[in-house]
Write a protein that holds these residues in place. Structure first.
Motif, PDB file in Angstrom:
ATOM      1  N   UNK A   3       1.951 -16.917   1.485  1.00  0.00           N
ATOM      2  CA  UNK A   3       2.446 -16.190   0.323  1.00  0.00           C
ATOM      3  C   UNK A   3       1.592 -14.939   0.101  1.00  0.00           C
ATOM      4  N   UNK A   4       2.258 -13.878  -0.329  1.00  0.00           N
ATOM      5  CA  UNK A   4       1.525 -12.658  -0.654  1.00  0.00           C
ATOM      6  C   UNK A   4       2.322 -11.892  -1.701  1.00  0.00           C
ATOM      7  N   UNK A   5       1.644 -10.988  -2.379  1.00  0.00           N
ATOM      8  CA  UNK A   5       2.319 -10.081  -3.297  1.00  0.00           C
ATOM      9  C   UNK A   5       2.010  -8.654  -2.857  1.00  0.00           C
ATOM     10  N   UNK A   6       2.909  -7.757  -3.198  1.00  0.00           N
ATOM     11  CA  UNK A   6       2.745  -6.365  -2.809  1.00  0.00           C
ATOM     12  C   UNK A   6       3.335  -5.483  -3.889  1.00  0.00           C
ATOM     13  N   UNK A   7       2.611  -4.451  -4.253  1.00  0.00           N
ATOM     14  CA  UNK A   7       3.144  -3.496  -5.227  1.00  0.00           C
ATOM     15  C   UNK A   7       2.839  -2.079  -4.774  1.00  0.00           C
ATOM     16  N   UNK A   8       3.771  -1.199  -5.052  1.00  0.00           N
ATOM     17  CA  UNK A   8       3.594   0.212  -4.699  1.00  0.00           C
ATOM     18  C   UNK A   8       2.515   0.833  -5.574  1.00  0.00           C
ATOM     19  N   UNK A   9       1.754   1.735  -4.990  1.00  0.00           N
ATOM     20  CA  UNK A   9       0.746   2.499  -5.721  1.00  0.00           C
ATOM     21  C   UNK A   9       1.184   3.948  -5.660  1.00  0.00           C
ATOM     22  N   UNK A  10       1.350   4.549  -6.812  1.00  0.00           N
ATOM     23  CA  UNK A  10       1.760   5.958  -6.875  1.00  0.00           C
ATOM     24  C   UNK A  10       0.540   6.845  -6.707  1.00  0.00           C
ATOM     25  N   UNK A  11       0.544   7.631  -5.654  1.00  0.00           N
ATOM     26  CA  UNK A  11      -0.572   8.528  -5.353  1.00  0.00           C
ATOM     27  C   UNK A  11      -0.008   9.839  -4.845  1.00  0.00           C
ATOM     28  N   UNK A  48       4.473   9.017   3.151  1.00  0.00           N
ATOM     29  CA  UNK A  48       3.312   8.176   2.880  1.00  0.00           C
ATOM     30  C   UNK A  48       3.727   6.936   2.091  1.00  0.00           C
ATOM     31  N   UNK A  49       3.243   5.783   2.529  1.00  0.00           N
ATOM     32  CA  UNK A  49       3.439   4.533   1.809  1.00  0.00           C
ATOM     33  C   UNK A  49       2.066   4.014   1.405  1.00  0.00           C
ATOM     34  N   UNK A  50       1.937   3.630   0.142  1.00  0.00           N
ATOM     35  CA  UNK A  50       0.681   3.082  -0.357  1.00  0.00           C
ATOM     36  C   UNK A  50       1.025   1.800  -1.114  1.00  0.00           C
ATOM     37  N   UNK A  51       0.380   0.699  -0.714  1.00  0.00           N
ATOM     38  CA  UNK A  51       0.655  -0.608  -1.310  1.00  0.00           C
ATOM     39  C   UNK A  51      -0.650  -1.306  -1.667  1.00  0.00           C
ATOM     40  N   UNK A  60      -6.014  -6.024  -1.209  1.00  0.00           N
ATOM     41  CA  UNK A  60      -6.241  -4.934  -0.274  1.00  0.00           C
ATOM     42  C   UNK A  60      -5.470  -3.704  -0.718  1.00  0.00           C
ATOM     43  N   UNK A  61      -5.924  -2.561  -0.253  1.00  0.00           N
ATOM     44  CA  UNK A  61      -5.198  -1.308  -0.390  1.00  0.00           C
ATOM     45  C   UNK A  61      -4.780  -0.904   1.019  1.00  0.00           C
ATOM     46  N   UNK A  62      -3.494  -0.606   1.198  1.00  0.00           N
ATOM     47  CA  UNK A  62      -2.971  -0.224   2.498  1.00  0.00           C
ATOM     48  C   UNK A  62      -2.232   1.102   2.332  1.00  0.00           C
TER      49      UNK A  62
END
Length: 187
Positions: A3-11, A48-51, A60-62
């Motif tokens: 299981x994991x969660x992921x959310x977009x980071x606006x940058x 660019x994708x930032x999650x 983590x930051x990806x």
């Protein structure tokens, strides 16, 4: 699959000319070239994708640029290698600026330390479309970074430290690897 969660980071990373010049190992850039660099910076930031990914108990930051950017830079190597070098550096700078924007401590540390590619992290990144290539312990996107979020330290926590020339004191180690010049590639 874990299981994991992921959310977009606006940058919206800003074009830090000094950082770019360091990555490109340049001391001077003409006006027309700078215009093209700024134009591509703006264009590629849309790729660019930032999650923020939580896999297991670790966050983590990806950040990564799309394959389209890789293809565009690759096409330059055949027609204009000097341009390709600059634009390869530009893509690297976009990802670096993004990470530094979210985690300013990375700039002081001089690096965004790589986390251990745990099974949970591998599964999460595979689901996000950016799996690990475990044969070289790297992400499959050329212009990509994964690091701990929040910041947890520099070289002392980096999974890649045993193989890192910079982390092992080799100041002459190149920070830019051009396609076809990877360690172990045949000449």
């Amino acid at each position: 699959m874990a299981e994991y969660t992921s959310e977009a980071v606006e940058v919206t990373p800003y074009f830090d000319v000094e950082m770019f010049m360091g990555v490109a190992q340049e001391t001077r850039i003409g006006g027309q070239v700078m215009d093209r660099l700024v134009e591509n910076w703006e264009k590629w930031c849309k790729e660019l994708t930032v999650r923020r990914v939580k896999a297991g108990k670790i966050e983590y930051l990806v950040a990564w640029l799309s394959e389209a950017v890789e293809n565009e830079v690759d096409a330059m190597w055949d027609t204009a290698p000097s341009d390709a070098h600059l634009f390869n550096s530009l893509a690297q700078a976009i990802v670096m600026a993004t990470i530094q924007d979210v985690l300013p401590e990375v700039q002081d540390a001089g690096c965004a330390p790589a986390p251990k590619p745990t099974e949970a992290l591998q599964d999460a990144l595979e689901a996000e479309g950016i799996p690990y290539n475990l044969s070289v312990t790297a992400l499959t996107r050329r212009y990509a970074v994964v690091t701990h979020h929040p910041f947890k330290g520099g070289c002392e926590i980096c999974y890649l430290l045993p193989d890192c020339p910079k982390g092992n004191g080799d100041k002459s180690a190149s920070t830019v690897v051009l396609p076809g010049y990877e360690p172990g590639s045949a000449d």
